[in-house]
Enzyme design. Structure first.
Site, PDB file in Angstrom:
ATOM      1  N   ASP A 262      -6.536   1.640   0.766  1.00 16.61           N
ATOM      2  CA  ASP A 262      -6.625   1.799   2.288  1.00 16.61           C
ATOM      3  C   ASP A 262      -8.261   1.169   2.876  1.00 16.61           C
ATOM      4  O   ASP A 262      -8.696   0.909   1.996  1.00 16.61           O
ATOM      5  CB  ASP A 262      -6.229   3.028   2.768  1.00 16.61           C
ATOM      6  CG  ASP A 262      -7.264   4.077   2.463  1.00 16.61           C
ATOM      7  OD1 ASP A 262      -8.182   3.863   1.686  1.00 16.61           O
ATOM      8  OD2 ASP A 262      -7.021   5.173   3.069  1.00 16.61           O
TER       9      ASP A 262
ATOM     10  N   LYS B  56       0.626  -1.138   0.068  1.00 14.77           N
ATOM     11  CA  LYS B  56      -0.135  -0.002  -0.039  1.00 14.77           C
ATOM     12  C   LYS B  56       1.056   1.334   0.234  1.00 14.77           C
ATOM     13  O   LYS B  56       0.637   2.117  -0.815  1.00 14.77           O
ATOM     14  CB  LYS B  56      -0.843   0.127   1.125  1.00 14.77           C
ATOM     15  CG  LYS B  56      -2.020   1.245   1.126  1.00 14.77           C
ATOM     16  CD  LYS B  56      -2.877   1.275   2.272  1.00 14.77           C
ATOM     17  CE  LYS B  56      -2.064   1.703   3.675  1.00 14.77           C
ATOM     18  NZ  LYS B  56      -3.018   1.792   4.808  1.00 14.77           N
TER      19      LYS B  56
END
Length: 212
Positions: A138, A120
């Site tokens: 997220d 991420k």
């Protein structure tokens, strides 16, 4: 959800916010990298408060490395998990100096090899700093994608892969920020503000509210 709906969703999100970006404050790719590393399980607001004190003192791999773990911890102790984050940041600074002459690399493989940098975080850097058409998922992006049915999936990676596949190419670079901001301020976790949502009529969520 069909392709026409998805295209219209992103057309409206762009119309509403033509130039979306992260709410993390930074002046360089390195500052962005450190801010994103610190933001794991923390709010952007808390990270910005810490980096406003840190960056005037140290904002390069060399200067942060010189602080050491204890010195860095002093500046970021208001952020959750600051001890482990400080260790990872110091280790990352050392690796950037040793392998990349202090320059943040622009490939996923190199970024993910840095201590404390996962998929991420790597995607955020590739997208925000290098404008690559990748999708960092997220909690906000995951929720909005599933709730609206733009891209459904049980795992973050599944949603990421679907989003990259189904979002029209002309919107893909900015889609990450649109979805995060939409989830943060409109499509909230506990109580979505459906009454003030610009894509309410396109969203396929079955439990819409009238809240504004």
């Amino acid at each position: 959800m069909n392709a026409a709906k998805r295209r219209e969703i992103f057309r409206r999100l762009k119309e509403h916010n033509p130039h979306p970006t992260t709410e993390l404050e930074f002046q360089s790719t390195f500052e962005l990298l450190i801010a994103v590393m610190l933001s794991a399980q923390a709010t952007d607001v808390s990270v910005n408060k810490a980096t406003k004190k840190l960056y005037p003192i140290a904002n390069t791999p060399e200067s942060i490395l010189a602080l050491g773990v204890d010195g860095l911890s002093h500046y970021i102790k208001s952020i959750g998990l600051y001890n482990s984050k400080a260790k990872n940041v110091i280790a990352t600074c050392q690796q950037l100096i040793d392998k990349y002459k202090g320059v943040v690399p622009n490939t996923r493989e190199a970024l993910e090899a840095l201590p404390g940098v996962g998929r991420k975080t790597a995607n955020v850097i590739l997208n925000t700093a290098f404008r690559q058409p990748v999708m960092a998922v997220d909690t906000h992006v995951f929720r909005v994608s599933n709730r609206t049915h733009i891209a459904t999936g049980k795992t973050v990676l599944e949603v990421e892969n679907k989003l990259v596949k189904v979002i029209p190419k002309e919107y893909l670079v900015d889609a990450h920020h649109w979805l995060i901001l939409h989830g943060r301020y409109v499509c909230k976790s506990r109580k979505p503000c459906c009454g003030s949502c610009c894509i309410e009529d396109l969203c396929e969520y079955q439990e819409k509210t009238s809240d504004i």
